[in-house]
Design an enzyme around this catalytic site. Structure first.
Site, PDB file in Angstrom:
ATOM      1  N   GLY A   1      19.234 -18.120  11.678  1.00 17.90           N
ATOM      2  CA  GLY A   1      20.584 -18.404  11.185  1.00 17.90           C
ATOM      3  C   GLY A   1      20.668 -19.718  10.421  1.00 17.90           C
ATOM      4  O   GLY A   1      21.174 -19.771   9.295  1.00 17.90           O
ATOM      5  N   ARG A   2      20.154 -20.788  11.027  1.00 15.00           N
ATOM      6  CA  ARG A   2      20.296 -22.099  10.380  1.00 15.00           C
ATOM      7  C   ARG A   2      19.321 -22.292   9.213  1.00 15.00           C
ATOM      8  O   ARG A   2      19.300 -23.343   8.583  1.00 15.00           O
ATOM      9  CB  ARG A   2      20.147 -23.213  11.419  1.00 15.00           C
ATOM     10  CG  ARG A   2      18.869 -23.186  12.224  1.00 15.00           C
ATOM     11  CD  ARG A   2      18.952 -24.097  13.446  1.00 15.00           C
ATOM     12  NE  ARG A   2      17.825 -23.911  14.344  1.00 15.00           N
ATOM     13  CZ  ARG A   2      17.739 -22.960  15.260  1.00 15.00           C
ATOM     14  NH1 ARG A   2      18.723 -22.078  15.383  1.00 15.00           N
ATOM     15  NH2 ARG A   2      16.688 -22.875  16.057  1.00 15.00           N
TER      16      ARG A   2
ATOM     17  N   GLU B   1      19.764 -27.988  16.846  1.00 13.88           N
ATOM     18  CA  GLU B   1      19.602 -26.645  17.394  1.00 13.88           C
ATOM     19  C   GLU B   1      18.124 -26.255  17.393  1.00 13.88           C
ATOM     20  O   GLU B   1      17.677 -25.480  18.231  1.00 13.88           O
ATOM     21  CB  GLU B   1      20.435 -25.634  16.584  1.00 13.88           C
ATOM     22  CG  GLU B   1      20.762 -24.385  17.386  1.00 13.88           C
ATOM     23  CD  GLU B   1      21.861 -23.534  16.771  1.00 13.88           C
ATOM     24  OE1 GLU B   1      22.864 -23.266  17.446  1.00 13.88           O
ATOM     25  OE2 GLU B   1      21.710 -23.126  15.607  1.00 13.88           O
TER      26      GLU B   1
ATOM     27  N   GLU C   1      33.594 -15.104  17.225  1.00 15.49           N
ATOM     28  CA  GLU C   1      34.463 -15.853  16.302  1.00 15.49           C
ATOM     29  C   GLU C   1      34.562 -15.127  14.962  1.00 15.49           C
ATOM     30  O   GLU C   1      35.657 -14.918  14.418  1.00 15.49           O
ATOM     31  CB  GLU C   1      33.898 -17.269  16.041  1.00 15.49           C
ATOM     32  CG  GLU C   1      33.970 -18.215  17.215  1.00 15.49           C
ATOM     33  CD  GLU C   1      32.705 -18.209  18.058  1.00 15.49           C
ATOM     34  OE1 GLU C   1      31.996 -17.169  18.069  1.00 15.49           O
ATOM     35  OE2 GLU C   1      32.431 -19.223  18.711  1.00 15.49           O
TER      36      GLU C   1
ATOM     37  N   HIS D   1      32.362 -48.671   6.603  1.00 17.65           N
ATOM     38  CA  HIS D   1      33.602 -49.219   7.153  1.00 17.65           C
ATOM     39  C   HIS D   1      33.942 -48.576   8.485  1.00 17.65           C
ATOM     40  O   HIS D   1      35.063 -48.682   8.955  1.00 17.65           O
ATOM     41  CB  HIS D   1      34.742 -49.023   6.147  1.00 17.65           C
ATOM     42  CG  HIS D   1      34.444 -49.668   4.834  1.00 17.65           C
ATOM     43  ND1 HIS D   1      34.879 -50.937   4.521  1.00 17.65           N
ATOM     44  CD2 HIS D   1      33.716 -49.248   3.778  1.00 17.65           C
ATOM     45  CE1 HIS D   1      34.447 -51.255   3.299  1.00 17.65           C
ATOM     46  NE2 HIS D   1      33.728 -50.246   2.836  1.00 17.65           N
TER      47      HIS D   1
ATOM     48  N   LYS E   1      28.707 -19.432  26.168  1.00 19.95           N
ATOM     49  CA  LYS E   1      29.267 -18.166  25.681  1.00 19.95           C
ATOM     50  C   LYS E   1      29.507 -17.225  26.850  1.00 19.95           C
ATOM     51  O   LYS E   1      30.556 -16.585  26.943  1.00 19.95           O
ATOM     52  CB  LYS E   1      28.259 -17.496  24.727  1.00 19.95           C
ATOM     53  CG  LYS E   1      28.277 -17.967  23.313  1.00 19.95           C
ATOM     54  CD  LYS E   1      27.509 -16.935  22.459  1.00 19.95           C
ATOM     55  CE  LYS E   1      26.868 -17.551  21.260  1.00 19.95           C
ATOM     56  NZ  LYS E   1      25.910 -16.667  20.596  1.00 19.95           N
TER      57      LYS E   1
ATOM     58  N   LYS F   1      24.634 -12.599  10.891  1.00 13.58           N
ATOM     59  CA  LYS F   1      23.304 -11.996  11.043  1.00 13.58           C
ATOM     60  C   LYS F   1      23.357 -10.842  12.044  1.00 13.58           C
ATOM     61  O   LYS F   1      22.911  -9.746  11.773  1.00 13.58           O
ATOM     62  CB  LYS F   1      22.328 -13.083  11.492  1.00 13.58           C
ATOM     63  CG  LYS F   1      20.911 -12.599  11.691  1.00 13.58           C
ATOM     64  CD  LYS F   1      20.001 -13.780  12.019  1.00 13.58           C
ATOM     65  CE  LYS F   1      18.675 -13.275  12.567  1.00 13.58           C
ATOM     66  NZ  LYS F   1      17.754 -14.357  12.903  1.00 13.58           N
TER      67      LYS F   1
END
Ligand code: G6Q
Length: 550
Positions: A271-272, A357, A217, A388, A516, A211
């Site tokens: 973003g999400r 978030e 990264e 399990h 960050k 965005k």
């Protein structure tokens, strides 16, 4: 509208009522509620298209539900829903509208942000996505050397990764036969290396999804991939192998991607919440634009349901209220999502970001620190696998963890009786959590199994289950683009409703900034070009890393 912190008694009437309801109700057993009311399941099940939402296995009765609905009304939820759909700047810290709902508006209704109808630009980008995804799928948009692009790599992180990744995996059954999708998100070089090792540059398309186009990264990974491509095919090949999904044309151009190869979205898309936007390009390429549209249609069906249904019939509202009931009154500060479907195995990690978030906040919309619990911790995994692993704690742990079960009645892979076994398991788990097994019942079972008196006495508590542990069940007919779209939108709106009730802004994420900032400071220290002051633990770790890497 004041915050819940406010002392004004009228403002928090419903909250106080719920506190007394909790005292009245906390010991009531669901077993008993089901025994007393044969219609309980029918009463507390909602339907939307092919989706069935059964919330009857929750710890509430009519009075509790009424008080929860009063809380939603007191928090002016209908007005807040309207504000979101009308493009009000409800993201108050960033002064932005929150319009992921516009991305899947399948009607010709105009939706405004800052006085401007956002629909024309959204439809324009959708048309561009259709054209491009078709061209890649049908081999019309080829690589530099004329070969078909069959390896599609999405480079992005967080909201620019988790959504498209989860959706691609969920709809894997619909992928074009000759196309493969890959995702590079982590800064760890392994993420890049492991993907690139498998690929042929001539047949690879990179989608750089960011965005802001400033995320370290993503830009680092994209640079590495660009270099890999240029080394193999030369600089001229970039236009045929790199596209960008972003709001930031300037940075895209600076990076060396042709702005004509950029698919735009806007700052009113968080973003999400962005998988419905250009961020979904890899989905459209993998499963075809028609399926991408079906995904949007599923979400739109939920948007209409959410916007138009009364609170008591509104699935995201009920999901949210049950969550509030447990989080704020039972002090159960986590919940788990268990899709009984292998294709949905990444849904829990996606929801983890969506919920944590959005609602992991401590300051309310009136700029006050809150004095009540907000967003819970979310975890999960695919059933039956997780039966399990962590189900032990769900059944016998000291804390209650509410569960969402999600299951399709029909599998894409009806092999032998696999799916019947899976279905029997999901139903059994919900029933077991609700019913439990008393100490007396456990003892009786042990006696029936021929255990000695001493063994019965010794084992009966270990073998007992408190029960009264809540769960929702989402039953779908099948996992397809439409039902998946519905499912995701239900959770999005659930998170929104909880944010409204807690009076927090669900649409910023300032909590990710501090780490960050510190990483930027520590990087040159690790590289030996700077020295910084830290606590003794961080300093010692920096020193140890430097020694180990010598
Ligand atoms: C999501 C967050 C965050 C974001 C990533 C990637 O809501 O904002 O997860 O999506 O940090 O950001 P870019 O898309 O700007 O690279």
């Amino acid at each position: 509208m004041f915050g819940l912190n406010n002392k004004d008694k009228n403002n928090t009437k419903a909250w106080k009522k719920l506190q007394s309801e909790y005292k009245r109700f906390k010991k009531v057993e669901m077993r008993k509620l089901f025994a007393e009311d044969k219609n309980r399941a029918q009463k507390y099940t909602l339907h939307l298209n092919d989706l069935i939402f059964d919330y009857s296995k929750n710890r509430f009765d009519e009075k509790v539900l009424e008080s929860l609905l009063n809380l939603a009304a007191e928090r002016q939820l209908p007005q807040k829903i309207k504000e979101m759909f009308e493009g009000e700047k409800i993201n108050n810290t960033e002064h932005r509208s929150v319009l992921h709902i516009a991305l899947r508006n399948r009607s010709d209704r105009k939706i405004f942000s800052g006085g401007k109808d956002v629909m024309p630009q959204i439809n324009e980008t959708l048309a561009k996505m259709k054209k491009f995804s078709d061209a890649v799928r049908f081999g019309e948009f080829k690589g530099y050397t004329g070969k078909k692009l069959v390896n599609i790599v999405n480079i992005g992180i967080g909201g620019s990764d988790l959504g498209p990744f989860m959706v691609c995996e969920a709809l894997k059954r619909y992928w074009a036969k000759d196309i493969n999708c890959y995702f590079i998100s982590n800064i760890d070089g392994t993420a890049c290396a492991e993907v690139l090792n498998k690929l042929d540059p001539e047949t690879t398309l990179f989608i750089v999804a960011s965005k802001t186009f400033t995320t370290v990264e993503t830009l680092t990974n994209a640079k590495t991939c660009r270099k890999w491509l240029v080394n193999a095919l030369g600089e001229h090949a970039v236009d045929k192998h790199f596209v960008a999904l972003s709001t930031n044309k300037e940075e895209v151009t600076k990076f060396g991607i042709n702005p004509e190869n950029m698919f735009e979205f806007w700052d009113f898309v968080g973003g999400r919440y962005s998988l419905w936007s250009a961020i979904g390009l890899i989905v459209a390429i993998a499963v075809g634009f028609e399926n991408f549209e079906k995904l949007l249609e599923g979400a739109y069906a939920v948007d209409e349901h959410f916007r138009n249904s009364e609170l008591k019939d509104n699935i995201p509202v009920i999901m949210a209220l049950m969550g509030i009931w447990y989080n704020n009154f039972f002090n159960a500060h986590r919940y788990t999502v268990i899709p009984y479907d292998q294709y949905l195995q990444y849904l829990p990690s996606y929801l983890q970001q969506l919920d944590m978030e959005s609602n992991g906040k401590s300051v309310d919309k009136q700029n006050q620190f809150v004095n009540y619990a907000t967003g819970p911790a979310v975890f999960g995994g695919a059933g039956t696998n997780v039966q399990h692993s962590f189900f032990q704690l769900l059944h016998q742990g000291t804390e209650m963890v509410p569960v969402d079960f999600i299951v399709p009645a029909i599998s894409h892979n009806e092999i032998g009786n696999h799916h019947q076994i899976l279905l029997s398991n999901v139903l059994a788990q919900g029933e077991a959590l609700m019913r439990g097994k008393t100490v007396a019942e456990a003892a009786e079972e042990l006696r029936q199994a021929g255990k000695s008196k001493e063994e019965v006495e010794f084992l009966k508590k270990y073998k007992s289950f408190s029960g009264n542990r809540p769960s929702n069940t989402f039953l779908l007919k099948k996992i397809d683009a439409f039902s998946l779209g519905m499912l995701i939108a239900l959770y999005e709106h659930k998170v929104f409703v909880q944010g409204v009730i807690w009076n927090i802004n669900s649409f910023d994420q300032m909590g990710v900034e501090l780490g960050k900032q510190l990483a930027v400071k520590i990087l040159p220290e690790l590289e030996g070009t700077a020295y910084g002051e830290h606590d003794s633990s961080t300093s010692a770790l920096i020193k140890a890393i430097k020694l180990m890497r010598k």
